[in-house]
Design a protein around this motif. Sequence first.
Motif, PDB file in Angstrom:
ATOM      1  N   CYS A  38       0.829  -1.211   0.000  1.00 51.67           N
ATOM      2  CA  CYS A  38       0.000   0.000   0.000  1.00 51.67           C
ATOM      3  C   CYS A  38       0.859   1.255   0.000  1.00 51.67           C
ATOM      4  CB  CYS A  38      -0.926   0.009   1.222  1.00 51.67           C
ATOM      5  SG  CYS A  38      -2.333  -1.097   1.098  1.00 51.67           S
ATOM      6  N   GLU A  39       1.939   1.231   0.775  1.00 51.82           N
ATOM      7  CA  GLU A  39       2.778   2.426   0.924  1.00 51.82           C
ATOM      8  C   GLU A  39       3.745   2.621  -0.235  1.00 51.82           C
ATOM      9  OE1 GLU A  39       6.254   3.981   3.946  1.00 51.82           O
ATOM     10  OE2 GLU A  39       4.592   2.796   4.763  1.00 51.82           O
ATOM     11  N   LEU A  40       4.339   1.529  -0.726  1.00 51.54           N
ATOM     12  CA  LEU A  40       5.420   1.633  -1.691  1.00 51.54           C
ATOM     13  C   LEU A  40       4.998   1.340  -3.127  1.00 51.54           C
ATOM     14  CD1 LEU A  40       8.138  -0.273   0.377  1.00 51.54           C
ATOM     15  CD2 LEU A  40       7.837   2.199   0.206  1.00 51.54           C
ATOM     16  N   GLY A  41       3.939   0.533  -3.298  1.00 55.97           N
ATOM     17  CA  GLY A  41       3.576   0.082  -4.639  1.00 55.97           C
ATOM     18  C   GLY A  41       4.383  -1.138  -5.040  1.00 55.97           C
ATOM     19  N   TRP A  42       3.922  -1.806  -6.098  1.00 54.82           N
ATOM     20  CA  TRP A  42       4.561  -3.051  -6.509  1.00 54.82           C
ATOM     21  C   TRP A  42       6.026  -2.858  -6.893  1.00 54.82           C
ATOM     22  CZ3 TRP A  42       2.982  -8.161  -7.002  1.00 54.82           C
ATOM     23  CH2 TRP A  42       3.844  -8.984  -7.715  1.00 54.82           C
ATOM     24  N   SER A  43       6.324  -1.864  -7.698  1.00 52.47           N
ATOM     25  CA  SER A  43       7.667  -1.735  -8.258  1.00 52.47           C
ATOM     26  C   SER A  43       8.726  -1.471  -7.188  1.00 52.47           C
ATOM     27  CB  SER A  43       7.705  -0.627  -9.314  1.00 52.47           C
ATOM     28  OG  SER A  43       7.371   0.616  -8.743  1.00 52.47           O
ATOM     29  N   LYS A  44       8.358  -0.766  -6.118  1.00 50.25           N
ATOM     30  CA  LYS A  44       9.338  -0.409  -5.093  1.00 50.25           C
ATOM     31  C   LYS A  44       9.384  -1.406  -3.935  1.00 50.25           C
ATOM     32  CE  LYS A  44       9.180   4.567  -5.979  1.00 50.25           C
ATOM     33  NZ  LYS A  44       8.916   5.905  -5.404  1.00 50.25           N
ATOM     34  N   LEU A  45       8.415  -2.280  -3.861  1.00 51.52           N
ATOM     35  CA  LEU A  45       8.378  -3.254  -2.772  1.00 51.52           C
ATOM     36  C   LEU A  45       9.510  -4.264  -2.918  1.00 51.52           C
ATOM     37  CD1 LEU A  45       6.828  -4.561  -0.354  1.00 51.52           C
ATOM     38  CD2 LEU A  45       5.600  -5.917  -2.051  1.00 51.52           C
ATOM     39  N   THR A  46      10.224  -4.528  -1.821  1.00 47.08           N
ATOM     40  CA  THR A  46      11.293  -5.527  -1.824  1.00 47.08           C
ATOM     41  C   THR A  46      11.103  -6.475  -0.645  1.00 47.08           C
ATOM     42  OG1 THR A  46      12.814  -4.282  -0.404  1.00 47.08           O
ATOM     43  CG2 THR A  46      12.876  -3.811  -2.787  1.00 47.08           C
ATOM     44  N   MET A  47      11.767  -7.602  -0.733  1.00 49.22           N
ATOM     45  CA  MET A  47      11.731  -8.548   0.379  1.00 49.22           C
ATOM     46  C   MET A  47      12.356  -7.921   1.624  1.00 49.22           C
ATOM     47  SD  MET A  47      10.264 -11.335  -0.806  1.00 49.22           S
ATOM     48  CE  MET A  47      10.807 -12.962  -0.242  1.00 49.22           C
TER      49      MET A  47
END
Length: 215
Positions: A38-47
Amino acid sequence: MRHPRSGTTGSVSGGRTGRPRSAEADAAILGATRDALCELGWSKLTMGDVSARAGVAKTTLYRRWAGKNELVVDAVAELFDTLELPDRGSLEADIEYVVLQFAALLRRPEARTALMAVVAESTRDDALRDRIRSAIVDRQKRLVVMGRERAQARGELPYEEDTALAGRTTDLIFDVIAGTVVHRALVSSEPVDELWVATFTALLMHGLQGAAGTG
């Protein structure tokens, strides 16, 4: 109603030894995944983002999930596994209840964001599309099966002797309900309120001519 994720990477890689998986850790990881998405979006989300939010090591994540795709799908699947179909006494009432419940789930920011993200990404990733089908779509068809079995027991629907035909009917009912509600709630951004649900249910129950006649 929760179902074991027999299709998840964490379970598939069951040949690994060590301490048993913790349900509490899994819940924290999946919740952190939805928050981060929700906060970062798919592209910026990392493990790494997820491990930091959940308070676990990245190695813990990779013991359970091979990567971000699998993790996010399971985070979405956990939300959908909360959907239930209590016996409301009639097929019409059962349909109205589950549609309203589904719509309420889609109003949650973490559900909207996560579902839209994985669906959009799956258009470029066949493996992700397959995982969505097995972890979310196929599992949620249980509600259609349950509703039809109850309606058949009440005498509201005929029994189908042909199991292949019954399976195709289940697929069609699921596609009609899920597709319509997702489009209404997430694409058109229109309310899925009791009046709309009653009209939609009448259309399902009676068809175009019958629904027109009920108005």
